[in-house]
Design an enzyme around this catalytic site. Sequence first.
Site, short mmCIF file in Angstrom:
data_model
loop_
_atom_site.label_atom_id
_atom_site.label_comp_id
_atom_site.label_asym_id
_atom_site.label_seq_id
_atom_site.Cartn_x
_atom_site.Cartn_y
_atom_site.Cartn_z
N ASP A 169 0.82 -1.08 -0.13
CA ASP A 169 0.03 -0.16 -0.15
C ASP A 169 0.90 1.09 0.09
OD1 ASP A 169 1.02 0.04 2.51
OD2 ASP A 169 -0.84 -0.72 3.63
N HIS A 516 1.36 -8.59 -4.14
CA HIS A 516 0.11 -7.58 -3.67
C HIS A 516 0.76 -6.34 -3.58
CE1 HIS A 516 -3.57 -6.74 -1.30
NE2 HIS A 516 -2.67 -5.99 -0.61
N ASP A 564 0.71 -17.76 -5.56
CA ASP A 564 1.20 -16.64 -6.32
C ASP A 564 0.02 -15.88 -6.81
OD1 ASP A 564 2.67 -14.66 -7.44
OD2 ASP A 564 3.59 -15.87 -9.12
N GLU A 573 2.83 -10.33 -0.28
CA GLU A 573 3.25 -8.97 -0.03
C GLU A 573 4.41 -8.77 0.73
OE1 GLU A 573 0.96 -4.69 1.66
OE2 GLU A 573 0.19 -6.73 2.55
#
EC number: 3.2.1.4
Length: 626
Positions: A169, A516, A564, A573
């Site tokens: 993020d 991610h 994956d 992540e």
Amino acid sequence: MYSANHWGGSFEIAADGGAAEDDHSRNMDLDRGALSARQHQHQLDETQQSWLLGPPEAKKKDKYVDLGCVVVKRKLLWWLLWTLVAAFILIGLPIIIAKSIPKKKPHAPPPDQYTDALHKALLFFNAQKSGRLPKNNGIKWRGNSGLSDGSDLTDVKGGLVGGYYDAGDNIKFHFPLAFSMTILSWSVIEYSAKYKAVGEYDHVRELIKWGTDYLLLTFNSSASTIDKVYSQVGIAKINGTQPDDHYCWNRPEDMAYPRPVQTSSSAPDLGGEMAAALAAASIVFRDNAAYSKKLVNGAAAVYKFARSSGRRVPYSRGNQFIEYYYNSTSYWDEYMWSAAWMYYATGNNSYITFATDPRLPKNAKAFYSILDFSVFSWDNKLPGAELLLSRLRMFLNPGYPYEESLSGYHNTTGLNMCMYFPRFGAFNFTKGGLAQFNHGRGQALQYAVANSFLAALYADYMESVNVPGWYCGPNFMTVDDLRAFARSQVNYILGDNPKKMSYVVGYGKKYPRRLHHRGASTPHNGVKYSCTGGYKWRNSKGADPNLLVGAMVGGPDKNDQFKDARLTYAQNEPTLVGNAGLVAALVALTNSGRGTGVSAVDKNTMFSAVPPMFPATPPPPSKWKP
């Protein structure tokens, strides 16, 4: 008998007197003229001899030289001089010639797998940078971002621009960010020669400075006393429906939603970690006196804030934007951790006095043999602090009045290391050999690398003081055993696992392709995707268009299984903390620097600010409330 005769020979004493008289009478009968002629002839012969032999030689006198303290013969002096000249020609001259011939320096061994992975792991930090990026950042698909962060803050000129995004993020969590900088700095302090040998010394220092420059913005670092720190930029609501850093799927460069700043007026844990990060970095940058001093001053201010008696509430408590993600469960470990780093950075005895006050390990439960307290992580600094303080005992052994606590930290460090071995059954291991330090929950790899770093480092500490190992109960464990554990964990991550894949992006032939991660998954194609316009890339099953080289993902589950897929964030992540531990473990294990004569660890850098003498009398009681 014979008697001495000074005129030339011996004579015999006659026993027969009659015979002597006969001889005398015969002599008397000789012709006197003939006798006179014979005597004259005898005299000529002696004269002639004197003509032929010449006068008797006069005995030569030896010449001496007065050397002041002694008088020696000149011949002896000349003999000694020529002996020295001969020795120089026969021995000294060949040595000088031999040494003047240029010698080929021994070649360093070729880079091993740990060095290759290290080069890549450091690049992950370049890809996570926020702010205005330098032209040589090296990640083509990244650009300037977060330039409005903290722009509404009136006490921070220019806002909170810079730092690192935490993971996939775009939030800047200051607690794990600070811990990541501390770990990177620690690895540089211990293994600077290795970083230089593999050509990454300047790179890793630049990455650390990028982080510490930002941390200095998060509080009033020019003041000696502060009353708050900024703890986070960006937010994410659980199951939120409004644009924020989790609801939206944007490249950092395309963020167009609000990014509020979190403020903490009480942060004993965050403040302690920030102090540790700045203090450790000040040691890294001792060659830059002005910057090092700036870091130390900032560390002292935020340490004082963390230790304030009226500010003992954890920074995350009650904050919905922090507690779910990076909740701090205690602050006593950060107290111990930061005090140790402050002492190494400044040499101020007040810090080591506090770190070794018996009340501190008691409050931290450091000696209680709690299993999870033996696992080094962003939330539990106890194993790192205990090893850091054991270092002081192993290399300097200050003795009284510090010995009681230091020996306790040292013993606990040994016990922590014992926990790493499968044979003792403290933690579960997967069938493939991965330690389950977080009991099967997500992000298993970040715990494996952080504790592998400690294991390899402790092995180097022992080797540096010629200690072959330590006891786990009745079992003697060697430094090689400890390194073997660390290698087994890192080797698993690099591909020696049941999936036969690397969990570091770009390393090996098979590695995760669907991270991610917003920046890696969204094409860098000149299109600015909206908050929800990026969902197509989040949900895509295709490989990432941007390769996030060096990123270590969360890792497989307790059964060595790995999916994956972009939405399996617990496995796929990457994080700052994970890669900081990976970098530290890799540089500790690589042999690339050892082959050039580099010592296992740099024993002196850490102690350059530590006073050579310790107080002979007990220091005054520390003024702190348990």
